[in-house]
Scaffold this motif. Structure first.
Motif, short mmCIF file in Angstrom:
data_model
loop_
_atom_site.label_atom_id
_atom_site.label_comp_id
_atom_site.label_asym_id
_atom_site.label_seq_id
_atom_site.Cartn_x
_atom_site.Cartn_y
_atom_site.Cartn_z
N VAL A 93 0.84 -1.20 0.00
CA VAL A 93 0.00 0.00 0.00
C VAL A 93 0.88 1.26 0.00
CG1 VAL A 93 -1.59 1.36 1.43
CG2 VAL A 93 -2.08 -1.05 0.97
N THR A 94 1.98 1.22 0.72
CA THR A 94 2.92 2.35 0.70
C THR A 94 3.47 2.56 -0.71
OG1 THR A 94 3.55 1.93 3.00
CG2 THR A 94 5.01 3.32 1.70
N LEU A 95 3.85 1.47 -1.37
CA LEU A 95 4.36 1.57 -2.74
C LEU A 95 3.28 2.09 -3.68
CD1 LEU A 95 6.73 1.10 -4.67
CD2 LEU A 95 5.98 -1.28 -4.90
N LEU A 96 2.05 1.64 -3.48
CA LEU A 96 0.92 2.13 -4.29
C LEU A 96 0.81 3.64 -4.21
CD1 LEU A 96 -1.80 1.18 -5.84
CD2 LEU A 96 -2.89 1.61 -3.62
N HIS A 97 0.89 4.19 -3.02
CA HIS A 97 0.78 5.65 -2.84
C HIS A 97 2.02 6.36 -3.39
CE1 HIS A 97 -2.88 6.27 -0.29
NE2 HIS A 97 -2.75 4.96 -0.19
N GLN A 98 3.18 5.76 -3.18
CA GLN A 98 4.42 6.40 -3.65
C GLN A 98 4.45 6.50 -5.16
OE1 GLN A 98 8.56 5.62 -1.92
NE2 GLN A 98 8.69 4.49 -3.83
N GLU A 99 3.94 5.49 -5.85
CA GLU A 99 4.05 5.43 -7.31
C GLU A 99 2.69 5.57 -8.00
OE1 GLU A 99 6.91 5.48 -8.63
OE2 GLU A 99 8.15 4.96 -6.90
N LYS A 100 1.72 6.17 -7.34
CA LYS A 100 0.35 6.23 -7.86
C LYS A 100 0.23 6.86 -9.23
CE LYS A 100 -1.02 10.53 -5.46
NZ LYS A 100 0.33 10.92 -4.97
N ASP A 101 1.13 7.78 -9.56
CA ASP A 101 1.02 8.49 -10.83
C ASP A 101 1.43 7.64 -12.03
OD1 ASP A 101 0.11 10.76 -9.55
OD2 ASP A 101 2.10 11.65 -9.38
N ARG A 102 2.12 6.52 -11.76
CA ARG A 102 2.54 5.68 -12.89
C ARG A 102 1.91 4.28 -12.87
NH1 ARG A 102 8.96 4.64 -12.35
NH2 ARG A 102 8.50 3.68 -14.35
N ILE A 103 1.02 4.02 -11.91
CA ILE A 103 0.38 2.71 -11.81
C ILE A 103 -0.94 2.70 -12.57
CG2 ILE A 103 -0.69 1.04 -10.25
CD1 ILE A 103 1.40 1.92 -8.14
N ALA A 104 -1.02 1.85 -13.58
CA ALA A 104 -2.24 1.73 -14.38
C ALA A 104 -3.18 0.68 -13.82
CB ALA A 104 -1.88 1.38 -15.83
N LEU A 105 -2.63 -0.31 -13.12
CA LEU A 105 -3.43 -1.44 -12.66
C LEU A 105 -2.82 -2.03 -11.40
CD1 LEU A 105 -5.68 -3.62 -13.15
CD2 LEU A 105 -3.96 -4.89 -14.47
N ALA A 106 -3.66 -2.29 -10.40
CA ALA A 106 -3.24 -3.01 -9.20
C ALA A 106 -3.87 -4.39 -9.22
CB ALA A 106 -3.67 -2.26 -7.95
N VAL A 107 -3.05 -5.40 -8.98
CA VAL A 107 -3.52 -6.79 -9.01
C VAL A 107 -3.30 -7.44 -7.65
CG1 VAL A 107 -3.31 -9.03 -10.13
CG2 VAL A 107 -2.93 -6.95 -11.46
N SER A 108 -4.37 -7.96 -7.06
CA SER A 108 -4.28 -8.76 -5.85
C SER A 108 -4.52 -10.23 -6.21
CB SER A 108 -5.32 -8.31 -4.82
OG SER A 108 -5.13 -6.97 -4.44
N PHE A 109 -3.96 -11.11 -5.40
CA PHE A 109 -4.09 -12.55 -5.67
C PHE A 109 -4.73 -13.25 -4.49
CE2 PHE A 109 -0.58 -11.11 -8.35
CZ PHE A 109 -0.97 -11.64 -9.58
N ASP A 110 -5.78 -14.00 -4.77
CA ASP A 110 -6.47 -14.78 -3.75
C ASP A 110 -5.98 -16.21 -3.86
OD1 ASP A 110 -8.15 -15.97 -1.97
OD2 ASP A 110 -10.01 -15.21 -2.86
N TYR A 111 -5.02 -16.56 -3.00
CA TYR A 111 -4.37 -17.87 -3.10
C TYR A 111 -4.72 -18.78 -1.93
CZ TYR A 111 -0.93 -15.54 -0.09
OH TYR A 111 -0.32 -14.83 0.93
N GLY A 112 -5.71 -18.39 -1.13
CA GLY A 112 -6.19 -19.27 -0.09
C GLY A 112 -5.57 -19.08 1.27
N SER A 113 -4.85 -17.97 1.48
CA SER A 113 -4.26 -17.75 2.79
C SER A 113 -5.32 -17.31 3.79
CB SER A 113 -3.15 -16.70 2.72
OG SER A 113 -3.70 -15.39 2.61
#
Length: 218
Positions: free
Chosen positions: A16-36
């Protein structure tokens, strides 16, 4: 700045910190549901953070990992050991090649959308027990992605050599709401306060001088 990147977004403090730091260049955020144990709570936080920033978010199921891979992270809250990440027993939380699998999928997403980079928020505190968070792996994976794509997709991993406390300091400057993040490996409504990631979360908040918004059971 042009939007040229996909980010692997768990919904925890680091990504989430990286998302905010680089928000101007991020076109897509991908989360993975792997059963944790904590996937559902993390992914909900990821969705809310992207909503705040106006960034597209998708969740991709990787249920085969939960079915076939061995890790205490996939075996229910009672299987999660307590203690610090430096402790030997925390190795049971390793999900084999998790970052390799997620980066491969994110790489395919990036090339499918004509994007150049995949961002991931691995950090120095992970190195003791997670082989796929170390710089050697990240560098090799980035090279493999460049070689295996027409676009020459690579990895951006700016936190590889810093601590979670240093990440929290970056987040504090950016005004990140860590109340909208989730870390606990047990996956409960409240953070347990005693698993490795809870311990590390507390230490990072304290080091950064952040008034910790997290509700802990212990």
């Amino acid at each position: 700045m042009a939007k040229d990147s996909v980010i692997v977004l768990s919904g925890g403090m680091d990504s989430v910190t990286l998302l905010h730091q680089e928000k101007d260049r991020i076109a897509l955020a991908v989360s993975f549901d792997y059963g944790s144990n904590h996937n559902a709570r993390e992914i909900e936080c990821a969705r809310k953070q992207c909503e705040l920033l106006g960034i597209e978010h998708i969740s991709i199921p990787l249920d085969f990992m939960g079915k076939y891979f061995r890790s205490s992270l996939l075996s229910g809250a009672d299987a999660i050991p307590e203690g610090h990440y430096a402790d030997e027993n925390m190795k049971s939380t390793v999900v084999p090649f998790r970052n390799g699998i997620m980066l491969s999928v994110a790489c395919g997403m990036a090339e499918s959308r004509d994007l150049e980079h995949v961002m991931i928020a691995n950090h120095g505190g992970d190195h003791a027990i997670y082989p796929d968070c170390r710089s050697g792996f990240i560098d090799a994976m980035s090279q493999a992605m460049r070689e295996g794509t027409y676009e020459g997709v690579d990895i951006i991993a700016p936190f590889t050599h810093i601590t979670k406390g240093e990440i929290a300091k970056i987040g504090k400057k950016l005004g990140v709401d860590y109340g909208l993040t989730y870390s606990c490996y047990k996956g409960g409504e409240k953070h347990c306060g005693v698993c490795g990631t809870c311990v590390e979360r507390r230490e990072a908040m304290a080091e950064a001088g952040i008034d910790d918004p997290t509700i802990y059971e212990a």
